[in-house]
Design an enzyme around this catalytic site. Structure first.
Site, PDB file in Angstrom:
ATOM      1  N   LYS A 177      69.621  56.048  48.756  1.00 56.73           N
ATOM      2  CA  LYS A 177      68.477  56.806  49.286  1.00 56.73           C
ATOM      3  C   LYS A 177      68.324  56.731  50.810  1.00 56.73           C
ATOM      4  O   LYS A 177      67.800  57.656  51.414  1.00 56.73           O
ATOM      5  CB  LYS A 177      67.179  56.353  48.613  1.00 56.73           C
ATOM      6  CG  LYS A 177      67.044  56.828  47.173  1.00 56.73           C
ATOM      7  CD  LYS A 177      65.690  56.459  46.605  1.00 56.73           C
ATOM      8  CE  LYS A 177      65.586  56.832  45.148  1.00 56.73           C
ATOM      9  NZ  LYS A 177      64.273  56.571  44.571  1.00 56.73           N
ATOM     10  N   ASP A 191      59.579  61.204  45.510  1.00 57.64           N
ATOM     11  CA  ASP A 191      59.023  60.045  44.787  1.00 57.64           C
ATOM     12  C   ASP A 191      57.533  59.884  45.111  1.00 57.64           C
ATOM     13  O   ASP A 191      56.713  59.631  44.221  1.00 57.64           O
ATOM     14  CB  ASP A 191      59.747  58.746  45.189  1.00 57.64           C
ATOM     15  CG  ASP A 191      61.114  58.632  44.540  1.00 57.64           C
ATOM     16  OD1 ASP A 191      61.298  59.161  43.428  1.00 57.64           O
ATOM     17  OD2 ASP A 191      62.009  58.012  45.150  1.00 57.64           O
TER      18      ASP A 191
END
Ligand code: NAP
Length: 291
Positions: free
Chosen positions: A75, A111
């Protein structure tokens, strides 16, 4: 036997990359959304090792893969492979969604959106609330930026390793004036009332179902809403204790679902109607809990 007629030469390809990634539930979510919305796309998993990340992104772009989700451990590293990065993802310092553009992939972080949408779905407002975030890993980092953006009154970050909590606190202060305090678990007693407590550590994840980062369930006497971003098991020991003490409880499935929804919307430049979101959520929840 019938021919496969929903995957053909014009089918757009999407995927999640990570390592490991074969266990991911994202293909079920995205392929179900595509079926319900009658979009000609398919979503797969590709296991990409850290040393192969740059080549994987270049290759995916050359192959015309229209969108990627990115999971552990890529990420942060993937950010250097992108042509541009959305502001929220920049603040968080991590990206989980790549969208194909003429110049390269643009990065987003859905997210944080997923966590906010999961609280919205339950009618939980964050403005002026006192929120405890347990953990200071990648998930806590995106949760904290979302909470600061939502103008909560105060964020307590509770972590075993205080330096990681301090690092998140410093990152929040670069962008927001939110009141932030970093504590170890011993410091939990100093907090009076907690509107929302968000458990973001990996403690309690299957197969360690009986573990919880909160040792004494008395802690939940001062908590109104308890969120655990884990969804395997469906109800963690943390949520079981919280429920017994009368808290409203939410597991991590909705966060996963709503982050996927946001990625899907970004890729397809659409807003999925609310009734379809809720209908697909019900189908997926049933499927997930039965399999
Ligand atoms: P991470 O960056 O590796 O962070 C792990 C966190 O857990 C750290 O705060 C770490 O504390 C803490 N921790 C680990 N073992 C511990 C222990 N024995 N005692 C106390 N604390 C411990 O992981 P992440 O990416 O943030 O993910 C964390 C969890 O969130 C995972 O279970 C993941 O599956 C879940 N998640 C769910 C979603 C969703 O959509 N529902 C999205 C993202 C992540 P230290 O800093 O002290 O090591």
């Amino acid at each position: 036997m019938n021919c496969v007629d929903n995957i053909n030469g014009k089918t757009s390809v999407y995927a999640v990359i990570g390592c490991p990634v074969k266990h991911s539930f994202s293909p079920v979510i995205h392929n179900t959304l595509a079926k319900v919305l009658e979009h000609n796309l398919t979503y797969n998993t590709f296991e990409v090792k850290p040393e192969g990340l740059d080549a994987a992104i270049l290759g995916a772009y050359e192959l015309g893969i229209q969108g990627l989700n990115v999971t552990i451990p890529h990420k942060q590293e993937v950010m250097k492979c992108l042509c541009s990065i959305d502001d929220l993802a920049m603040q968080i310092g991590a990206v989980n969604t790549l969208k194909y553009t003429d110049k390269g992939y643009k990065g987003y972080n859905t997210d944080a959106y997923g966590l906010k949408a999961c609280l919205d779905f339950q009618g939980i407002k964050l403005i002026d609330k006192t929120v405890v975030v347990i953990g200071a890993g990648g998930a806590a980092r995106s949760a904290c930026i979302m909470l600061a953006a939502q103008k909560v009154k105060k964020i307590f970050i509770v972590n075993r390793t205080i330096e990681k909590g301090n690092d998140i606190s410093e990152n929040i202060k670069k962008y927001y004036s939110t009141d932030v305090e970093v504590l170890t678990y011993e410091g939990l007693d100093t907090i009076d009332t907690i509107d929302v407590c968000i458990q973001t550590t990996s403690v309690g994840m299957s197969p360690n179902n009986e573990e919880s980062p909160i040792v004494s369930s008395d802690f939940f006497e001062k908590v109104s809403v308890a969120v655990d971003i884990i969804f395997n098991p469906w109800k963690t020991a943390f949520l079981e204790d919280a429920e017994k003490m009368g808290c409203t409880t939410i597991n991590g499935f909705d966060m996963l679902y709503f982050q996927a929804i946001k990625s899907y919307e970004i890729w397809n430049d659409i807003e999925i109607p609310y009734d379809i979101k809720t209908q697909v959520k019900e189908i997926l929840e049933l499927y997930y809990t039965k399999n």
